[in-house]
Design an enzyme around this catalytic site. Structure first.
Site, short mmCIF file in Angstrom:
data_model
loop_
_atom_site.label_atom_id
_atom_site.label_comp_id
_atom_site.label_asym_id
_atom_site.label_seq_id
_atom_site.Cartn_x
_atom_site.Cartn_y
_atom_site.Cartn_z
N ASP A 149 -8.11 36.29 -0.27
CA ASP A 149 -7.97 36.06 1.17
C ASP A 149 -8.65 37.16 1.96
OD1 ASP A 149 -6.33 33.96 0.44
OD2 ASP A 149 -4.49 35.12 0.62
N ASP A 194 -6.48 33.45 -5.91
CA ASP A 194 -7.52 33.28 -4.91
C ASP A 194 -7.72 34.61 -4.20
OD1 ASP A 194 -5.33 33.54 -3.32
OD2 ASP A 194 -5.57 31.69 -2.22
N ASP A 225 -10.07 32.13 1.00
CA ASP A 225 -9.56 31.75 2.32
C ASP A 225 -10.02 32.77 3.35
OD1 ASP A 225 -8.29 29.68 1.09
OD2 ASP A 225 -6.28 30.51 1.23
#
Length: 506
Positions: free
Chosen positions: A345, A343, A430
């Protein structure tokens, strides 16, 4: 993603002297008369030394408060052999041969066993280990290494992505993951710490002798290393990888929104694969889990640096639509120099911070879960080691245009042909929004790695009498919060050499 979970930080009530009454020699029965222990306070601190002394006495060990001729074993934490000798000379003890100079790991092993364990070489502090040049990676061009100077704290070790001991650390991480699934926090942490130490070494472990003087190398750790050296693989790891429960938990937890509790629940319900879960039409999934299944193929594939950079452009453009002066910084593994991740961030801040509920254009969001800041609701102080911080967060799945990626060095076996043919890819993102005055602490915390952050907080507590989290640094001695405008200042407050983000891959 590198989730850095740190305890909330507020000053604790100062402990009054005498709150922890000392356990006297006469109040505990001595079971083991053959050895007399002295615990060095240096680099340990009086509070921890007092606790360890009381613990040992309750278990029947004789522990002296002062160094004397009767002492047989000196226990030190985070001190090299040379540092202990220097300390002894300062106390006018020039003949160190009368003592066994041991690392804290020996003391810990004794406490776990409830009796003295053999103080063989693996626990002894050593002078200097010299290794042949062939033990090292070519880039280092050095032939000696002082094992006794390897700190137990990751924040005092420069750990790059150049892992010379991957065959060991991969095994440790599998075992740690299995213990995490079994909720055995002690052994999970033990293998994580051992992996962290080996990742920092500038040479490859070739024989058991190479481990002498290294911290965090307990008996279980050594047994796994020895088997890999002798056999080329670990039977324990093979058993874990073929274990049905481990396989199910690993598969379940690969779904966005599924953690340990849900995995346990599904396993108890008789599910063994994701196909079993999807086949049960009566099972109620959360909104996050539904999104996880919907975009599963994309989300389990690697995110490349090229894709992360493309996401950065989308996020920065969207944020600056609302906050023209915003500072948007990529954190996590990509800030530490990784080329692939799971992912992306981001940390967002601004001198003129306003409401961020509409920070992204809805057109590019496939899913989002907005978590408001929890400063007002927080019950402080928190004593949890891995607690979430109180910043506003957005856990999202972003619709990112497909990038042309060189996957020659990446494992793309999980990518479906359907995902490759799409014009876009679902990517986990995120977003964390911090107040401008807390930005340096938030950046340090969300950069990771997880083990680096854990050890940084542990170091602050045990070595500096401070409390550190993603919001601030509190000096318990001076009873003040220490303001910082950069990560460098935080390291300076802690008396640590500054480590670049790419040196924090612990």
């Amino acid at each position: 993603m590198d989730k850095t979970r740190t305890p909330s930080l507020f000053p604790q009530r100062k402990k009054q002297k005498g709150m922890h009454p000392a356990v006297s020699l006469s109040s505990c029965k001595v079971k083991f008369n053959e050895l007399v222990i002295f615990i060095m306070e240096r680099k340990m601190g009086v509070t921890r030394r007092t606790f360890l002394t009381q613990l040992a006495r309750r278990k029947g060990f004789r522990v002296e408060n002062e160094l004397s001729d009767s002492v047989t074993h000196i226990v030190a934490e985070n001190n090299s052999y040379a540092e202990v000798l220097e300390w002894l000379r300062g106390h006018k003890m020039r003949d160190s041969s009368r003592f066994k100079l041991l690392d804290i790991s020996w003391f810990t092993a004794c406490m776990e066993a409830g009796k003295p364990v053999d103080s063989e070489k693996k626990y002894q502090l050593i002078v200097q280990q010299t290794y042949p040049a062939t033990s090292y990676t070519p880039e280092l061009e050095t032939s000696s290494f002082v094992a006794g100077r390897v700190s137990q704290y990751a924040c005092q070790r420069r750990t790059t992505l150049n892992n010379c001991n991957k065959k060991f650390t991969d095994a440790f991480e599998i075992l740690a993951g299995n213990y995490e699934f079994k909720e055995n926090a002690v052994l999970c942490l033990a293998f994580m710490r051992a992996a962290s130490v080996l990742k920092s070494l500038p040479f490859t472990i070739l024989r058991m002798h190479d481990l002498e003087g290294l911290p965090c190398m307990g008996d279980e750790i050594r047994a796994v290393i020895e088997e890999i050296i002798d056999e080329g693989e670990s039977s324990r790891v093979k058993d874990v990888l073929t274990d049905g429960r481990y396989q199910s938990f690993k598969e379940f937890s690969s779904v966005f929104g599924v953690g340990l509790k849900t995995s346990e629940k599904w396993y108890r319900m008789g599910f063994r694969t994701l196909e079993d879960v999807k086949a049960d039409k009566t099972l109620k999934l959360s909104r996050m889990q539904k999104a996880g299944f919907l975009h599963y193929e994309d989300l389990i594939s690697y995110v490349s640096k090229v894709e992360a950079d493309a996401v950065s452009v989308i996020v920065e453009d969207a944020v600056r639509t609302f906050l023209p002066d915003a500072l948007v910084t990529i954190t996590g593994g990509f800030r530490r120099g990784k080329k692939i991740g799971h992912d992306v961030d981001f940390l967002i801040t601004s001198p003129e911070l306003r409401e961020e509920e509409e920070v992204l254009h809805r057109g590019v969001l496939l899913y989002y879960d907005l978590v408001e800041s929890t400063f007002e609701q927080a019950k402080l102080p928190s004593r949890k080691v891995d607690a979430f911080d109180h910043y506003q967060k957005c856990f999202a799945i972003l619709k990112c245009p497909q990038q042309r990626v060189d996957t020659s060095n990446c494992d793309t076996s999980k990518e479906s042909e359907k995902a490759k043919a799409k014009a876009w890819k679902a990517i986990r993102v995120d977003l964390v929004v911090s107040p401008f005055e807390q930005y340096a602490y938030a950046l340090l915390g969300w950069t990771g790695s997880r083990q680096f952050e854990r050890d940084l907080r542990r170091y602050a507590t045990h070595e500096r009498k401070m409390m550190l989290d993603n919001h601030a640094l509190y000096d318990k001695t001076k009873r003040i919060f220490l303001k910082a405008k950069s990560e460098d200042e935080i390291f300076a407050y802690l008396g640590l050499d500054y480590l670049e983000p790419w040196e924090r891959n612990a």
